[in-house]
Motif scaffolding. Structure first.
Motif, short mmCIF file in Angstrom:
data_model
loop_
_atom_site.label_atom_id
_atom_site.label_comp_id
_atom_site.label_asym_id
_atom_site.label_seq_id
_atom_site.Cartn_x
_atom_site.Cartn_y
_atom_site.Cartn_z
N MET A 186 1.58 -10.12 -3.99
CA MET A 186 1.89 -9.53 -2.69
C MET A 186 3.40 -9.55 -2.49
SD MET A 186 -0.83 -8.48 -1.22
CE MET A 186 -2.59 -8.74 -1.10
N ASP A 187 4.15 -9.32 -3.54
CA ASP A 187 5.59 -9.38 -3.42
C ASP A 187 6.14 -8.05 -2.93
OD1 ASP A 187 5.24 -7.81 -5.62
OD2 ASP A 187 6.04 -9.24 -7.07
N ILE A 188 7.44 -7.91 -2.97
CA ILE A 188 8.09 -6.71 -2.45
C ILE A 188 7.62 -5.46 -3.20
CG2 ILE A 188 10.33 -5.56 -2.19
CD1 ILE A 188 11.53 -8.27 -1.58
N GLU A 189 7.34 -5.60 -4.50
CA GLU A 189 6.88 -4.44 -5.29
C GLU A 189 5.62 -3.83 -4.68
OE1 GLU A 189 5.70 -3.18 -9.86
OE2 GLU A 189 5.76 -5.29 -9.29
N VAL A 190 4.67 -4.68 -4.29
CA VAL A 190 3.42 -4.19 -3.71
C VAL A 190 3.69 -3.53 -2.36
CG1 VAL A 190 1.18 -4.87 -2.78
CG2 VAL A 190 1.99 -5.85 -4.92
N ILE A 191 4.50 -4.17 -1.53
CA ILE A 191 4.80 -3.64 -0.20
C ILE A 191 5.49 -2.28 -0.31
CG2 ILE A 191 6.15 -4.01 1.90
CD1 ILE A 191 5.69 -7.03 1.47
N THR A 192 6.48 -2.17 -1.19
CA THR A 192 7.19 -0.90 -1.34
C THR A 192 6.31 0.17 -1.98
OG1 THR A 192 8.16 -1.73 -3.42
CG2 THR A 192 9.47 -1.96 -1.42
N THR A 193 5.40 -0.23 -2.89
CA THR A 193 4.49 0.74 -3.49
C THR A 193 3.57 1.34 -2.44
OG1 THR A 193 4.49 -0.36 -5.65
CG2 THR A 193 2.62 1.06 -5.17
N ILE A 194 2.99 0.49 -1.59
CA ILE A 194 2.12 0.98 -0.52
C ILE A 194 2.89 1.94 0.39
CG2 ILE A 194 0.78 0.33 1.52
CD1 ILE A 194 0.23 -2.35 0.14
N ALA A 195 4.08 1.50 0.84
CA ALA A 195 4.87 2.31 1.77
C ALA A 195 5.27 3.64 1.13
CB ALA A 195 6.11 1.54 2.20
N ALA A 196 5.65 3.62 -0.16
CA ALA A 196 6.06 4.85 -0.83
C ALA A 196 4.88 5.80 -1.01
CB ALA A 196 6.70 4.52 -2.18
N ASP A 197 3.72 5.26 -1.43
CA ASP A 197 2.54 6.11 -1.65
C ASP A 197 2.05 6.75 -0.35
OD1 ASP A 197 2.70 5.44 -4.28
OD2 ASP A 197 0.85 4.28 -4.37
N LEU A 198 2.18 6.02 0.75
CA LEU A 198 1.68 6.53 2.03
C LEU A 198 2.75 7.25 2.84
CD1 LEU A 198 -0.42 3.42 3.16
CD2 LEU A 198 -1.30 5.56 2.19
N GLY A 199 4.02 7.07 2.46
CA GLY A 199 5.10 7.63 3.26
C GLY A 199 5.31 6.89 4.57
N TRP A 200 5.03 5.58 4.56
CA TRP A 200 5.16 4.74 5.76
C TRP A 200 6.47 3.97 5.74
CZ3 TRP A 200 -0.01 1.83 7.16
CH2 TRP A 200 -1.03 2.76 7.33
N ARG A 201 6.85 3.47 6.92
CA ARG A 201 7.94 2.52 7.01
C ARG A 201 7.43 1.15 6.56
NH1 ARG A 201 12.95 4.91 8.09
NH2 ARG A 201 12.69 6.58 9.61
N SER A 202 8.37 0.27 6.18
CA SER A 202 7.98 -1.08 5.80
C SER A 202 9.16 -2.02 6.04
CB SER A 202 7.55 -1.16 4.34
OG SER A 202 8.65 -0.92 3.47
N THR A 203 8.83 -3.29 6.21
CA THR A 203 9.86 -4.33 6.27
C THR A 203 9.23 -5.64 5.83
OG1 THR A 203 11.62 -5.28 7.63
CG2 THR A 203 9.45 -5.10 8.66
N THR A 204 10.06 -6.58 5.41
CA THR A 204 9.58 -7.86 4.90
C THR A 204 10.21 -9.00 5.69
OG1 THR A 204 11.36 -7.93 3.26
CG2 THR A 204 9.27 -6.95 2.57
N GLY A 205 9.73 -10.21 5.44
CA GLY A 205 10.29 -11.39 6.08
C GLY A 205 10.05 -11.47 7.57
N VAL A 206 8.94 -10.87 8.05
CA VAL A 206 8.67 -10.84 9.49
C VAL A 206 8.26 -12.22 9.97
CG1 VAL A 206 7.20 -9.86 11.30
CG2 VAL A 206 8.03 -8.40 9.44
N THR A 207 9.00 -12.74 10.95
CA THR A 207 8.71 -14.06 11.51
C THR A 207 8.16 -13.99 12.93
OG1 THR A 207 10.98 -14.25 12.30
CG2 THR A 207 10.49 -15.15 10.11
N GLY A 208 8.18 -12.80 13.53
CA GLY A 208 7.66 -12.65 14.88
C GLY A 208 7.55 -11.18 15.23
#
Length: 287
Positions: free
Chosen positions: A115-137
């Protein structure tokens, strides 16, 4: 309020030895804690939460844990992995399911296995969605000052040790949840009992992503070269003259070492690709 999906994975946990195991530590596969943190974040901010697992019975057990923790629904994409899937493949399967389910937000544990950044960016790129990491609140109620924004969400994210920023995002969005977001709470007795009665929607992998298999999920695509048998292979010393590339061409049977042989990509699952390669080599009397 929103609908959310939380991918949840099993991870090995050490189990203290008992008297019958002669002091040998064993491991059990349980839901990853960081995924449970992401689930906690989703439950705090979403109206309907679906947990999603990809893999074998261990993945199914992980989504059951998500139900016991209070998730409303569970989906299991079933296949028998030979080892952990590569991030790109895992993210691509997640994106296909997310596209079908149409949630507004995906909550992903930042530090969970696969579930690292590669997975997050792959999902966002495939769907054309925004994404961000390190969310604490999520939201700014606990932050000093007044913040106004036209965005659907304001999230707090960690950018360095002791340093955070506030980011405005519009849904749909993929949120990588930091492990420090919250402590995952225990499910209520009602949730535990409901999980026992709940049915898990199980779908085969090739129904979601046709052509993918237990091999391709772990090793990616397979490519081969068009080669010809070299009559001296196994019958004497290999070529000693010419560059390394020229000698490789001679061993592979190329009559003109200056001409590059064509490559061929087999657009099929690894199992079928291997069958095609073996048939090709047998037809050309290489095997």
């Amino acid at each position: 309020m929103m609908n959310a999906i939380v991918p949840i994975r099993p991870s090995p946990h050490k189990v203290l030895p008992d008297t019958e195991s002669e002091g040998v530590q064993t491991r059990r596969w349980l839901a990853n804690k960081t995924d449970l943190v992401a689930l906690e974040a989703a439950q705090q901010h979403a109206e309907h939460v679906t947990v999603l697992g990809i893999g074998d019975e261990r993945a199914k057990d992980a989504v059951k844990a998500g139900l016991r923790a209070g998730a409303d629904e569970a989906i299991h994409i079933e296949y028998d992995p030979i080892e952990d899937p590569i991030g790109e493949k895992y993210g691509a399967v997640l994106a296909k399911v997310i596209e079908q389910e149409e949630p507004e937000t995906v909550f992903i544990g930042d530090e969970a296995p696969t579930m690292d950044i590669e997975v997050i960016t792959t999902i966002a790129a495939d769907l054309g969605w925004r994404s961000t990491t390190g969310v604490t609140g999520i939201g700014t109620e606990d932050v000093d000052g007044h913040y106004e924004s036209d965005h659907d969400l304001l999230v707090q994210r960690r950018v360095a040790l002791g340093e955070q920023e506030i980011v405005g995002l519009n849904t749909p969005v993929v949120l990588g949840i930091d492990s420090g977001f919250a402590n995952p709470s225990r499910g209520s007795m009602d949730s535990v009992l409901a999980a026992q009665r709940a049915s898990i929607r199980t779908l085969p992998l090739d129904e979601i992503v046709p052509g993918e298999s237990r091999f391709s999920m772990s090793i990616g695509s397979l490519s081969v070269r068009d080669i010809h048998a070299y009559e001296r292979v196994g019958h004497g010393a290999p070529p000693r003259h010419g560059s390394v590339e020229q000698r490789i061409h001679q061993i592979m049977g190329d009559t003109d070492s200056d001409e590059q042989t064509a490559g061929e990509i087999i657009d099929d699952s690894p199992e079928h690709a291997i069958d095609q390669v073996v048939s090709y080599l047998e037809a050309n009397e290489v095997l």
